[in-house]
Design a protein around this motif. Structure first.
Motif, PDB file in Angstrom:
ATOM      1  N   THR A  52       0.866  -1.177   0.000  1.00  0.00           N
ATOM      2  CA  THR A  52       0.000   0.000   0.000  1.00  0.00           C
ATOM      3  C   THR A  52       0.902   1.225   0.000  1.00  0.00           C
ATOM      4  N   VAL A  53       0.736   2.069  -1.022  1.00  0.00           N
ATOM      5  CA  VAL A  53       1.594   3.254  -1.110  1.00  0.00           C
ATOM      6  C   VAL A  53       0.873   4.514  -0.620  1.00  0.00           C
ATOM      7  N   GLU A 100      -4.002   9.372   3.410  1.00  0.00           N
ATOM      8  CA  GLU A 100      -3.094   9.993   2.429  1.00  0.00           C
ATOM      9  C   GLU A 100      -3.811  10.273   1.104  1.00  0.00           C
ATOM     10  N   VAL A 101      -4.756   9.386   0.722  1.00  0.00           N
ATOM     11  CA  VAL A 101      -5.543   9.638  -0.498  1.00  0.00           C
ATOM     12  C   VAL A 101      -6.354  10.917  -0.299  1.00  0.00           C
ATOM     13  N   VAL A 160      -5.878   2.213  -7.891  1.00  0.00           N
ATOM     14  CA  VAL A 160      -6.429   3.306  -7.079  1.00  0.00           C
ATOM     15  C   VAL A 160      -7.824   2.879  -6.646  1.00  0.00           C
ATOM     16  N   ARG A 161      -8.062   2.880  -5.346  1.00  0.00           N
ATOM     17  CA  ARG A 161      -9.401   2.525  -4.852  1.00  0.00           C
ATOM     18  C   ARG A 161      -9.971   3.751  -4.153  1.00  0.00           C
ATOM     19  N   LEU A 162     -11.164   4.151  -4.599  1.00  0.00           N
ATOM     20  CA  LEU A 162     -11.850   5.300  -3.998  1.00  0.00           C
ATOM     21  C   LEU A 162     -13.145   4.806  -3.379  1.00  0.00           C
ATOM     22  N   ARG A 163     -13.495   5.383  -2.240  1.00  0.00           N
ATOM     23  CA  ARG A 163     -14.590   4.774  -1.483  1.00  0.00           C
ATOM     24  C   ARG A 163     -15.908   4.783  -2.248  1.00  0.00           C
ATOM     25  N   VAL A 209       0.282  -0.911  -4.975  1.00  0.00           N
ATOM     26  CA  VAL A 209       1.145  -1.309  -6.084  1.00  0.00           C
ATOM     27  C   VAL A 209       1.391  -2.805  -5.953  1.00  0.00           C
ATOM     28  N   GLN A 210       1.240  -3.513  -7.091  1.00  0.00           N
ATOM     29  CA  GLN A 210       1.358  -4.971  -7.019  1.00  0.00           C
ATOM     30  C   GLN A 210       2.119  -5.512  -8.220  1.00  0.00           C
TER      31      GLN A 210
END
Ligand code: CP
Length: 654
Positions: free
Chosen positions: A476-477, A482-483, A634-637, A647-648
């Protein structure tokens, strides 16, 4: 090294010019009717598994004129092919009887197989609907004789462009020699995709298409036309309007009209019933076409009226006559009876067999034993007929990126047909993964090691006994906090840059770019601030590096306001190569019809630090350098129920 002529791309331009010079000499020799013994004692085998008048007889005439001998299989029924003998065995046997083999065959790619197994030069006299390179030599020779040059000519190619093998070889050669082309196909008879891609990848020549239903000029009954671009690539000039404008200009000077018959023998049941473009008697009376020559590879059916034969611009019988001196020159060159080809390295040196990959990449061949590649999608491909010993074999030609899926585009080594692979695997490990951009490097490495398997779909990999690779390690970056902070930073910078937010319009690139734009707009509008309007942009249809793998997908563009004179901020979640943003710019300037903005800026949550184009994001939430071999999520709620950037690595390698 034995040289063959299987594709017109087996000859360089200077070699073709050298053949023309020799053909001029041969024409003089023929005119004088002097005996010639240049190929005395040599034997040519002609194997014609499909009907022919011109190609077989002109090759045989050429060999006789040069003092050589001819042995012939004049039709499919009179050789052991009728008993099921393979092309490989035919090649090995006839190599012992003849010094050169000329073959016509109904299977696409058959000539390549014959060349791979023969010990003597093989000349492709037409393989299915694939190529007919010697016809192209005499077509080019005719143009040069009649017009003095090929460079700069405008040539209109008309008729059955899908199945016409003469067209496939000729189009590629004309582009190489610097001619400009207009393609005038019959309905459903457009050029095959692989030919358009070949022109684009090998010659940088991306075709433009326009609908022209009802337009009548040199030929009648046209639905659409295609043009080769006349100048350097202009990524914004591909609109139908621009194409029609250029078509109008090119109509003023058509140097040659190349007409072809419909290839009924290659159409399925009911094929060939659609209206077919025909040459009208009256058309050439237009003063613009005073100098336009009419060519045809022959035989003709009804697409060229007999009334035209007496017109001095009709060159098709002269064209057929050139077949003898051109084929004399070719036989002399391939049998090395004379040094005709310039001494420069051959186009495809070293190894026999198929040429290097058309886009210039290393010609790594992936071969599909045990279901480790898809079958060739072309039902007429030679690999379908000779399956006992000839597995499908492909080169990696291109990569396609769709909205939801990515694919490796493979090109059949024999017939050039294309197939899309959406999963890749490792032959040794018997594991597979869905193909996407981070797997590009790995797939290339496996291909170079001879370990790459490609599957049309993940289900095919499973059916072939492959298991999925476990996912690679992830990190997790950016946390949820932080987002949120990065989005707040974007809002602050945009507010600082725009004293008058009332002039600003936000466009979010679907899907997360829209969410991002709405979040930033909400922050700016909070507490009585300016409400910036937000539109949604689906750029997929504007991407020129992809073809829809899911063409039924609904278009998601929704911009309920004009852009004229406004400052536009484009939002996307991740900035990687810049292709998406470039497509969005194209949509704004050419596709949406919403007016010309005063400025367009780009805002992204994550900048990965890679660039393919000179496009820089103006507002960056966080710069997160990543390797090309990593995926960024990128995951946004609002979209995902959770909020983070991860990052994977795509797979955990054994
Ligand atoms: N142009 C051409 O290939 O003619 P044939 O089919 O008669 O050989």
């Amino acid at each position: 090294m034995t040289r063959h002529l299987v594709s017109i791309d087996d000859l360089r331009n200077d070699e073709i010019e050298a053949l023309f010079a020799c053909a001029d000499e041969m024409a003089d020799l023929l005119a004088k009717r002097e005996p010639c013994t240049l190929l005395a004692g040599r034997i040519m085998a002609t194997l014609f598994f499909e009907p022919s008048t011109r190609t077989r007889l002109s090759f045989e005439a050429a060999m006789h004129r040069l003092g050589g001998g001819v042995i012939s299989v004049p039709d499919a029924a009179s050789s052991s092919a009728a008993k099921g003998e393979s092309l490989a065995d035919t090649a090995r046997v006839i190599s012992q009887y003849a010094d050169v083999i000329v073959m016509r065959h109904p299977a696409d790619g058959a000539a390549r197989v014959l060349a791979d197994y023969a010990d003597v030069p093989v000349i492709n006299a037409g393989d299915g609907s694939h190529e007919h390179p010697t016809q192209t030599l005499l077509d080019l020779y005719t143009l040069r004789k009649e017009k003095g040059t090929i460079k700069g000519l405008t040539v209109a190619l008309c008729g059955d462009l899908r199945h016409g093998r003469t067209i496939h070889s000729l189009a590629a050669a004309l582009v190489r020699f610097g001619a400009e082309l207009i393609f005038l196909p019959g309905r459903d008879l457009e050029m095959p995709d692989h030919l358009s891609r070949r022109l684009a990848l090998r010659h940088g020549c991306r075709l433009r298409r326009a609908r022209v239903s009802g337009v009548q000029f040199l030929v009648d009954r046209l639905d659409a036309l295609y043009l080769t671009p006349s100048g350097p690539p202009d990524e914004f000039a591909f609109s139908e309007e621009a194409t029609l404008r250029e078509f109008g200009e090119r109509l003023e000077k058509i140097d040659a009209l190349y007409v072809t018959r419909v290839q009924r023998e290659r159409l399925g049941a009911g094929g060939g019933d659609a209206p077919y473009p025909v040459k009208t008697d009256a058309a050439l009376s237009d003063p613009r076409y005073r100098e336009t020559i009419v060519m045809h590879p022959l035989p003709r059916v009804d697409e060229l009226p007999y009334a035209l034969d007496a017109d001095p611009r009709s060159k098709y019988f002269k064209q057929a006559a050139y077949g003898v001196p051109i084929r004399m020159a070719l036989l002399l060159a391939l049998l090395e009876a004379r040094r005709i080809f310039p001494a420069a390295p051959a186009l495809h040196p070293a190894e026999p067999g198929p040429p290097a990959a058309p886009d210039g990449r290393a010609g790594v061949v992936i071969s599909g034993r045990d279901g480790a590649t898809p079958p060739c999608p072309n039902g007429r491909c030679v690999t379908r007929r000779e399956a006992l010993y000839l597995p499908p074999a492909f080169r990696i030609l291109a990569r396609e990126r769709g909205a939801a899926s990515h694919a490796l585009i493979l090109s059949c080594v024999y017939c050039d047909a294309e197939v899309a692979g959406t999963a890749v695997g490792h032959l040794g490990q018997r594991r597979y993964a869905r193909y996407d951009a981070p797997l590009e490097e790995l797939a290339e490495r496996w291909a170079a090691e001879g370990a790459l398997a490609v599957f049309a779909a993940e289900a095919d990999a499973q059916a072939a006994g492959y298991r999925p690779f476990p996912p690679g390690p992830s990190r997790t970056v950016l946390s949820a906090e932080e987002v949120a902070q990065a989005i707040a930073d974007l809002a602050r910078r945009i507010a600082e840059a725009h004293a008058d937010l009332g002039r600003v319009r936000f466009l979010g690139i679907r899907t997360r770019g829209v969410t991002l734009a709405r979040r930033v707009a909400a922050l700016l509008g909070a507490g009585g601030g300016t409400a910036v309007p937000v539109g949604a942009l689906d750029v997929f249809e504007f991407r020129d590096d992809t073809t829809p793998l899911d063409p039924g997908a609904p278009a998601g563009t929704d911009v309920p306001f004009g852009l004229e004179g406004h400052a536009v901020v484009l939002f996307d979640d991740v900035f990687y190569r810049g292709r998406t943003v470039r497509a969005a710019m194209h949509a704004i300037t050419h596709g949406l019809g919403l007016g010309r903005p005063e400025a367009v800026q780009v805002a992204v949550l994550v900048d990965r630090g890679h660039r393919e184009f000179p496009i820089e994001p103006t507002f960056v939430g966080r710069a997160i350098p990543t390797s090309r071999r990593e995926r960024v999520f990128v995951r946004l709620r609002e979209d995902d129920g959770t909020e983070e950037v991860v990052v994977q690595a795509p797979i955990a390698e054994a």
